[in-house]
Motif scaffolding. Structure first.
Motif, PDB file in Angstrom:
ATOM      1  N   LYS A  98      -1.339  -2.888   1.968  1.00 62.88           N
ATOM      2  CA  LYS A  98      -2.513  -4.083   1.834  1.00 62.88           C
ATOM      3  C   LYS A  98      -3.896  -3.320   1.794  1.00 62.88           C
ATOM      4  N   GLY A  99      -3.956  -2.015   2.166  1.00 61.31           N
ATOM      5  CA  GLY A  99      -4.957  -1.007   2.002  1.00 61.31           C
ATOM      6  C   GLY A  99      -6.015  -1.725   3.122  1.00 61.31           C
ATOM      7  N   GLU A 100      -5.394  -1.851   4.406  1.00 63.27           N
ATOM      8  CA  GLU A 100      -6.181  -2.495   5.506  1.00 63.27           C
ATOM      9  C   GLU A 100      -6.775  -1.504   6.477  1.00 63.27           C
ATOM     10  N   ASN A 152      -8.814   6.898   0.918  1.00 59.64           N
ATOM     11  CA  ASN A 152      -9.611   7.999   0.877  1.00 59.64           C
ATOM     12  C   ASN A 152     -10.219   8.386   2.339  1.00 59.64           C
ATOM     13  N   ASN A 153     -10.349   7.581   3.075  1.00 62.44           N
ATOM     14  CA  ASN A 153     -10.901   7.841   4.369  1.00 62.44           C
ATOM     15  C   ASN A 153      -9.847   7.842   5.649  1.00 62.44           C
ATOM     16  N   THR A 154      -8.644   8.235   5.055  1.00 59.77           N
ATOM     17  CA  THR A 154      -7.568   8.220   6.158  1.00 59.77           C
ATOM     18  C   THR A 154      -6.839   9.574   5.971  1.00 59.77           C
ATOM     19  N   ARG A 199      11.926   9.681  11.010  1.00 57.67           N
ATOM     20  CA  ARG A 199      10.847   8.542  10.994  1.00 57.67           C
ATOM     21  C   ARG A 199       9.370   9.277  10.559  1.00 57.67           C
ATOM     22  N   ILE A 200       9.142  10.457  11.120  1.00 56.01           N
ATOM     23  CA  ILE A 200       7.971  11.104  10.603  1.00 56.01           C
ATOM     24  C   ILE A 200       7.827  11.401   9.217  1.00 56.01           C
ATOM     25  N   LYS A 201       8.945  11.716   8.681  1.00 53.35           N
ATOM     26  CA  LYS A 201       9.274  12.137   7.242  1.00 53.35           C
ATOM     27  C   LYS A 201       8.791  10.821   6.434  1.00 53.35           C
ATOM     28  N   HIS A 202       9.459   9.714   6.767  1.00 58.03           N
ATOM     29  CA  HIS A 202       9.081   8.618   6.084  1.00 58.03           C
ATOM     30  C   HIS A 202       7.794   8.320   6.051  1.00 58.03           C
ATOM     31  N   VAL A 203       7.046   8.479   7.345  1.00 57.51           N
ATOM     32  CA  VAL A 203       5.635   8.238   7.187  1.00 57.51           C
ATOM     33  C   VAL A 203       5.010   9.200   6.403  1.00 57.51           C
ATOM     34  N   LYS A 228       2.495   8.652  -0.882  1.00 62.60           N
ATOM     35  CA  LYS A 228       2.134   7.614  -2.059  1.00 62.60           C
ATOM     36  C   LYS A 228       1.012   6.781  -1.962  1.00 62.60           C
ATOM     37  N   HIS A 229       0.041   6.685  -0.743  1.00 63.72           N
ATOM     38  CA  HIS A 229      -1.199   6.106  -0.922  1.00 63.72           C
ATOM     39  C   HIS A 229      -2.140   6.957  -0.822  1.00 63.72           C
ATOM     40  N   GLY A 230      -2.174   8.471  -1.008  1.00 55.63           N
ATOM     41  CA  GLY A 230      -3.329   9.188  -1.273  1.00 55.63           C
ATOM     42  C   GLY A 230      -3.887   9.616   0.132  1.00 55.63           C
TER      43      GLY A 230
END
Length: 189
Positions: free
Chosen positions: A185-187, A2-4, A33-37, A43-45
């Motif tokens: 890992k949510g790091e 949520n902060n990214t 590669r940018i598309k994959h990112v 996926k990670h919100g």
């Protein structure tokens, strides 16, 4: 996450399309590669922001006085490359006329309104728009995280010099694989 936020800098047709006015083959290489990112961040919100280099048609702009005309409104050259799908309901598209995504835009306000502290940065030109955006992000107390295999310029030595400086002075530099591990890992929090 949520902060990214993921900030995709200037992946517009004039830079990414072989018919574009300021095309560099390196930009075409980093697009998948940018598309994959982009997909992994969704996926990670992670909040998605596209910076769109765009100059007003038939109007003076200091930048255009010193370079080839490019990214002019109405020409299609300032359109986000179709390989990178914009979700109009959730993503932000912020037009800019200077190298930094923070100058003359509401990028800082959008980030603050969304509680963002980490900026994952991809796109083009490492020595101009990436570097200027990273410098301003650092000076505004964000944590810039540049994805090294998802940024490019027209000279690989110049690209590496700027990535080295960013890593030493302004933020983090990671590969997309390292980024995916951090996301899993949510790091980044």
């Amino acid at each position: 996450m949520n902060n990214t936020a993921l900030v995709i800098v200037d992946m517009v047709k004039d830079f990414t399309d072989p018919e574009g006015l300021v095309f560099y083959p390196q930009n075409r290489e980093i697009l998948p590669r940018i598309k994959h990112v982009l997909e992994e961040c969704r996926k990670h919100g992670v909040l998605i922001i596209f910076l769109q280099h765009s100059y007003r048609k038939d109007k003076y702009d200091k930048n255009l006085a010193n370079m080839r005309p490019n990214c002019i409104e109405g020409t299609g050259g300032d359109a986000v490359d179709p390989m990178l799908e914009v979700d109009a309901a959730r993503d932000y598209v912020i037009k800019k006329r200077r190298y930094s995504g923070f100058v003359g835009t509401d990028l800082d306000m959008v980030l603050r309104e969304n509680g963002i502290k980490n900026l994952i940065i991809t796109g083009t030109k490492t020595n101009c728009c990436i570097r200027a955006t990273v410098t301003d992000a650092y000076n505004l107390d964000y944590i810039p995280i540049v994805v090294s295999d998802c940024v490019a310029t027209n000279d690989e030595t110049v690209n590496q010099v700027h990535l080295s400086d960013i890593k030493k002075y302004l933020g983090k530099v990671v590969t997309s694989r390292e980024l995916f591990d951090y996301l899993e890992k949510g790091e980044l929090d």
